[in-house]
Design a protein around this motif. Structure first.
Motif, short mmCIF file in Angstrom:
data_model
loop_
_atom_site.label_atom_id
_atom_site.label_comp_id
_atom_site.label_asym_id
_atom_site.label_seq_id
_atom_site.Cartn_x
_atom_site.Cartn_y
_atom_site.Cartn_z
N ILE A 159 -0.52 26.55 39.77
CA ILE A 159 -0.70 27.54 40.85
C ILE A 159 0.62 27.82 41.56
N SER A 160 1.41 26.79 41.70
CA SER A 160 2.66 26.98 42.45
C SER A 160 3.71 27.72 41.63
N THR A 161 3.51 27.81 40.31
CA THR A 161 4.53 28.49 39.49
C THR A 161 4.04 29.81 38.92
N LEU A 162 2.73 30.05 38.96
CA LEU A 162 2.17 31.24 38.32
C LEU A 162 2.46 32.47 39.18
N PRO A 163 3.09 33.50 38.60
CA PRO A 163 3.37 34.72 39.39
C PRO A 163 2.07 35.35 39.86
N PHE A 164 2.05 35.81 41.09
CA PHE A 164 0.81 36.34 41.65
C PHE A 164 0.87 37.86 41.74
N HIS A 165 -0.13 38.49 41.11
CA HIS A 165 -0.24 39.95 41.20
C HIS A 165 -1.68 40.31 41.47
N LEU A 166 -1.88 41.32 42.29
CA LEU A 166 -3.22 41.88 42.47
C LEU A 166 -3.32 43.13 41.62
N PRO A 167 -4.45 43.58 41.13
CA PRO A 167 -5.72 42.84 41.27
C PRO A 167 -5.79 41.67 40.28
N ILE A 168 -6.61 40.70 40.59
CA ILE A 168 -6.92 39.64 39.63
C ILE A 168 -8.09 40.14 38.79
N ASP A 169 -7.75 40.65 37.63
CA ASP A 169 -8.82 41.15 36.75
C ASP A 169 -8.95 40.23 35.54
N TRP A 170 -9.77 40.65 34.57
CA TRP A 170 -10.06 39.77 33.43
C TRP A 170 -8.81 39.33 32.68
N ASN A 171 -7.79 40.15 32.74
CA ASN A 171 -6.59 39.82 31.97
C ASN A 171 -5.57 39.03 32.77
N SER A 172 -5.86 38.84 34.04
CA SER A 172 -4.91 38.13 34.89
C SER A 172 -4.95 36.64 34.57
N PRO A 173 -3.78 35.98 34.58
CA PRO A 173 -3.79 34.51 34.39
C PRO A 173 -4.48 33.79 35.54
N TRP A 174 -4.63 34.48 36.67
CA TRP A 174 -5.31 33.84 37.80
C TRP A 174 -6.82 33.78 37.60
N TRP A 175 -7.32 34.62 36.70
CA TRP A 175 -8.77 34.65 36.49
C TRP A 175 -9.31 33.28 36.07
N PRO A 176 -8.70 32.63 35.05
CA PRO A 176 -9.21 31.29 34.71
C PRO A 176 -9.03 30.27 35.82
N VAL A 177 -8.03 30.48 36.68
CA VAL A 177 -7.87 29.56 37.81
C VAL A 177 -9.05 29.72 38.77
N LEU A 178 -9.38 30.99 39.08
CA LEU A 178 -10.54 31.24 39.95
C LEU A 178 -11.81 30.74 39.27
N MET A 179 -11.87 30.91 37.95
CA MET A 179 -13.05 30.47 37.21
C MET A 179 -13.25 28.96 37.38
N GLY A 180 -12.16 28.22 37.30
CA GLY A 180 -12.25 26.77 37.46
C GLY A 180 -12.70 26.39 38.85
N ILE A 181 -12.22 27.13 39.84
CA ILE A 181 -12.59 26.82 41.23
C ILE A 181 -14.07 27.15 41.46
N GLU A 182 -14.48 28.34 41.01
CA GLU A 182 -15.88 28.74 41.21
C GLU A 182 -16.83 27.83 40.43
N HIS A 183 -16.37 27.40 39.25
CA HIS A 183 -17.19 26.51 38.44
C HIS A 183 -17.45 25.20 39.20
N GLU A 184 -16.44 24.70 39.90
CA GLU A 184 -16.65 23.46 40.65
C GLU A 184 -17.59 23.67 41.82
N ARG A 185 -17.55 24.88 42.42
CA ARG A 185 -18.49 25.18 43.51
C ARG A 185 -19.93 25.07 43.03
N ILE A 186 -20.16 25.57 41.80
CA ILE A 186 -21.52 25.49 41.26
C ILE A 186 -21.95 24.04 41.11
N HIS A 187 -21.01 23.22 40.58
CA HIS A 187 -21.38 21.83 40.34
C HIS A 187 -21.44 21.02 41.61
#
Lengths: 669, 669
Positions: free
Chosen positions: A99-127
């Motif tokens: 997270i500290s090295t990944l370049p940040f661009h909006l929007p975070i869409d399906w092709n954004s590298p941030w998408w799997p990061v958000l996916m991991g965070i949301e996945h933990e919320r479910i669990h």
């Protein structure tokens, strides 16, 4: 937060003993969310290597409950909680570094590298939420109170009497911008009209549900749906699962303790129990009581004037862990005329989860939703006290088996409106899905859609001839039937295969068809095709489909101006019989169109029935020779044959590429 | 002329009684030539309808002798000779009308409408001759002398003693311009060197052959080839078939009569009898005696200074029916130092008929020659007294089963030169011929040859790396092996299938491969492909082919600079085993090229051996993932994968169109 949740466990043993015989022990869930994170980051190519390949195999799969009717005990050798804790710390470091090295661009869409990061965070919320349910199912000896997870303090508030609120009719539209993170099932488009109905002001409280229990509701089979009854018998349920009947009265199991029954809190049940309650209440009141559908819940939400923005940060709902670690009284949070439209406990709906039009699976997580498109997973809406992030949004679409327990209850409603069915089935039969793609799918190698090309060719050459009735014989999954209906007043599609006809009918009725396509080995991709996208929704009323035998057609199929027999004659058991009689079905001056690659195979057509592709009296007889000989008596060939190509996709690398010879025959006598 | 021939028959019965139990009765041949004419004219679209469909089915097929070892009696209900005569007259009228209205243009080539007319005329010439042989086999009661068919008058001339003539070495080239009418087998190119040899001055006379008969040649098995011995036993032959041993000495059966043996005439025998005579004569003389091959006969022809122009019209040969209706003395017609190089009787050769390079079948008569490319039909050369038209030309290539009787004898020769084999087999195994076309045949849908594309891609990316030894694993029919040999010093092709390897070897040895391709149903077309046409004849010395198992290679296959595994890994029983060990065969810095559509099928590869195309730990594992995981230890991927397409033709309408994913892996350790 997830670490903190597991601090309520009293011992290492608490990690290994299963709280629920149908689920993995908590040690699995402790490791799982981190393994998921690593797996998705590896898959996305964001990290070069795994943290612990052994753990990441062990903790990868097994989230889903096994069916209570197919319990399968497996042996696992789990690591210690300390080892998993160390693993979690290493993963946390990897993710933080990323997270500290990944370049940040909006929007975070399906092709954004941030998408799997958000996916991991949301996945933990479910669990976080599902693990809290498992902890609630654990034996008391394995759990202990924890300051972060204290329940709502006032448990002795009396329950308010419920009443009905009139909800006006409303057009509902559901969609989600792909600019915002969500799960695959939230995207696409859905529209429905919700007629006026009445809804319970409050979620059904423990007090209100007690009437049903005391009325013997669990024992009376007539209140239960067949599936619910099977569950009730298996579970030997006599009251809600977190209720405890003790000598000094009813208690309620919370996450880490048992308390005197808080009668004003919402009852927590599965769909079957909620549904049985509705049936009982219908009997009591003489009114049609049921649960809301998904879009009826949205109608309540909109009636209450809610929005994600208003809910978030208002603290006016038992949501986001904003208050305490449990339910609260059903009259605590008013949302317009109603209470607890969101928060407190999830609300069961009548709606098995289904894909919205335009549904696509995310390539990094292609089995998040698709396995639940089976008509057996009902949506829950609104979130509970422990729902955070995406879970707490209006657009969230979580679905569980109907006998499953979450922190979930229900709001009942009164309406005569029947529950609409939403297509959720993905056709996975190999041949059917190949044909669905062949007829309604993509072009390959630049070869235009075959059925459309045939139809266009026919229409071009028919010119000003009558365009009344047309027949598409051997229509398979029906594309040419639809295409011909652009030109003809009415088109009938007939195929020998009821399975093919079934898909064509489904498309005519529902406007959409979904199927899986083999990509490589056992892997599949998910496809959705709609008549609307092909500009064919306007001709739906001009087509019908029948199962039938081209060699033995029923008498009513006659009087046509045009008959198409595409890729048919070399699949008939007696093409001669078909060709010798087909003129009877055409008007004089009508046109028969035959398209065939002349692929004669004994498995379809006995050799003696082939009309060409053999030597006779020493000379080659082609199928075209055979057609001329048989059709000559009643038809004249309108012009020289042409080849029209088609491609059938078998995998993402393998295709059949075929030339179908097309001849047009005018009936002359 | 044909009508006149049948006038030697004495009664209608003579038309129905079979002169030869293995052939149809003469009534069939009486109708057949006209039916043939009509069939070809209908096929060519030159006449709109048949003359008599019933006759034209009955008289169409059955010219060929049934094998004497598979006699099959069928029942026929033949029309009367008068009916057939009337039919012949009607056909004659149709043909005459056609000829008088058909526009005439030169040249008459394959596409000319005159070609089928010439074909019909030439076809009747052949049957004039074959029918005269059948008449000669008929019982005497069915035949009568006829002024048009009188034999050579001087039958009591003594036979000259034979002697040997030295024939110098000569390069022979055979070809025929497609501007001239001929049968399909005459076209194309053939070149051979004929070393010097000695040839008999005369055809073997009845007198010369009598020595063999009297020496017990028919009884001594050692003189007979295995096939010849089987025939001799079946036929119980003790002397030439037209010889009659009577109380007053040897007689000879002519067309319509029996005469005292004309000892100076050429003996008429089949190939087996001629060959047995040669073996006997070898034994007698201690010299290597045999029959000429086809090109050795041409060497005689050229040595004699003959040409079609010189022969025609010179009356200096017993040919064209220029003289009488029988053989004549072997010293009647001198051709240079030799006699009867053409004419008198046909001369058996050692050569089973084979296609010249560039052989193509005529579409109107695709089974004139192809069924005889079986190594069992030997060429006869030179023509007989009744050979006319095309039959009498140098280029004529008629071939018959070796036990068959025509008006045929032989000239023996003395030589040490072995008989070269000429490839005549058309591969008709479906899979083999599909692969032959895939590797060496046409492009379809504009997709370039796959093997060549792979080889070009490899060579382009290998750049200046060492180009010593390369290995083509799973080479199938070997095209990529040849292509890679343009770049590498030596290329070895290995395939699990001995059938595939066999075809590759044949191509390497003979430079040409022939196969049939399915067009529609059972119909086929005939293909010939040569290395020369593909510019690959120069690399033949740089390739070898071996049968082998990619998963268990023999130790000697190692030390390669490049290994190609094209469309291989998804056909192996253990691709993992192959991939895990293949680095041992490559030099460090060498390159492994894998091309595959990743079509995993349980019939080839057990599911547990798939290296991709499945879910593992909940995530999709593609074959590329699997390749990276297995090859990672010893290889690095040189660049991103590319798809290279290929097309396999199944019929003239049906194709497999596949994308093969290509990856290049450099061995790093």
């Amino acid at each position: 937060m997830y670490e903190s949740l597991f601090e309520v466990l009293t011992s290492d043993e608490a990690y290994y003993v299963k709280p629920n015989p149908l689920r993995h022990p908590l040690i699995f869930y402790y490791g799982h969310t981190n393994t998921f994170f690593i797996n998705k980051l590896v898959l996305a190519g964001l990290i070069p290597q795994r943290v612990n390949p052994q753990f990441e195999s062990m903790f990868a799969v097994g989230v889903d409950e096994m069916g209570w009717d197919d319990v399968n005990e497996s042996n696992y050798t789990w690591p210690t909680p300390a080892e998993v804790r160390a693993y979690r710390a290493r993963v946390r470091q990897v993710v933080d570094d990323l997270i500290s090295t990944l370049p940040f661009h909006l929007p975070i869409d399906w092709n954004s590298p941030w998408w799997p990061v958000l996916m991991g965070i949301e996945h933990e919320r479910i669990h976080l939420e599902t693990s809290s349910v498992l902890i609630r199912q654990h034996a008391l000896q394995y759990v202990q109170p924890h300051p972060d997870w204290a329940p709502w303090p006032r448990q002795d508030v009396p329950a308010p009497p419920n009443s009905l609120v009139a909800i006006p009719a409303r057009d509902i539209q559901l969609t989600k911008s792909t600019d915002h993170y969500g799960w695959d099932n939230e995207y696409g488009q859905f529209k429905a009209h919700s007629p006026a109905f009445e809804a319970a002001k409050y979620l059904t409280s423990n007090a209100e549900f007690l009437h049903f229990v005391e009325a013997g509701g669990y024992q009376k089979e007539e209140y239960w749906l067949e599936e619910g009854l099977a569950w009730r018998k298996y579970a030997q349920a006599e009251h809600p699962t977190f209720w405890l009947k003790q000598d000094d009265g009813w208690k309620l199991r919370l996450m880490t303790e048992e308390v005197d029954m808080p009668w004003s809190w919402p009852v927590e049940v599965n769909y079957h129990e909620a549904k049985a309650f509705c049936h009982w209440l219908s009997e009591q009141t003489g009114k049609p009581v049921r649960l809301p559908t998904e879009h009826e819940w949205v109608s309540l939400y909109e009636h209450a004037g809610l929005s994600d923005e208003k809910v978030a940060g208002s603290m006016n709902a038992n949501l986001f862990l904003d208050h305490f670690a449990s339910s609260c009284p059903v009259d605590q949070f008013a949302h317009g005329e109603l209470f607890d439209v969101v928060g407190n406990v999830w609300q069961w709906t009548e709606t098995p989860i289904f894909p919205f039009d335009g549904f696509q699976v995310h390539p990094l997580y292609d089995d998040f939703t698709t396995p639940t498109f089976d008509g057996r997973h009902n949506l829950i809406k609104g979130g509970s006290w422990i729902s955070t992030g995406n879970e707490a949004l209006k657009s969230a679409r979580y679905a569980f088996r109907r006998h499953f327990f979450q922190h979930a209850g229900f709001r009942y409603m009164v309406t005569d409106t029947p529950i609409a069915e939403n297509a959720s089935h993905y056709e996975s039969d190999k041949l059917l899905s190949e044909y669905a793609e062949f007829h309604y799918g993509d072009s390959y190698f630049g070869v235009p859609n075959f059925s459309k090309a045939l139809s266009d060719y026919a229409i071009q050459h028919l010119q000003s001839r009558p365009a009344g009735k047309a027949l598409d014989l051997g229509c398979a999954t029906g594309r040419a039937t639809f295409e011909l209906a652009r030109h003809f007043d009415h088109v009938t599609g007939i195929d020998f295969s009821a399975r093919f006809i079934g898909l064509a009918l489904k498309l005519a009725q529902q406007g959409v068809v979904r199927y899986t396509m083999a990509t490589e080995g056992d892997l599949v991709s998910y496809q959705e095709r709609s008549l609307a996208a092909l500009g064919l929704n306007e001709v739906v009323d001009k087509v019908d489909f029948w199962q039938g035998d081209a060699c033995n057609l029923k008498p009513q199929f006659t009087g046509y101006d045009f008959i198409l027999a595409a890729n048919l004659i070399d699949r008939l058991y007696s093409p001669r019989q078909f060709l010798s009689a087909i003129h009877e079905r055409l008007n004089i001056g009508g046109v028969l169109m035959i398209a065939s690659p002349y692929t004669w195979l004994e498995e379809h057509t006995p050799r003696e029935e082939w009309i060409g592709g053999y030597k006779k009296d020493g000379e080659n007889v082609t199928t075209l020779d055979g057609l001329k000989a048989i059709l000559g008596q009643h038809f004249s060939l309108m012009q020289p044959p042409v080849d029209i190509p088609f491609v059938i996709r078998e995998t993402n690398h393998k295709f059949q590429h075929t030339l179908s010879e097309v001849t047009l025959w005018e009936r002359t006598s």
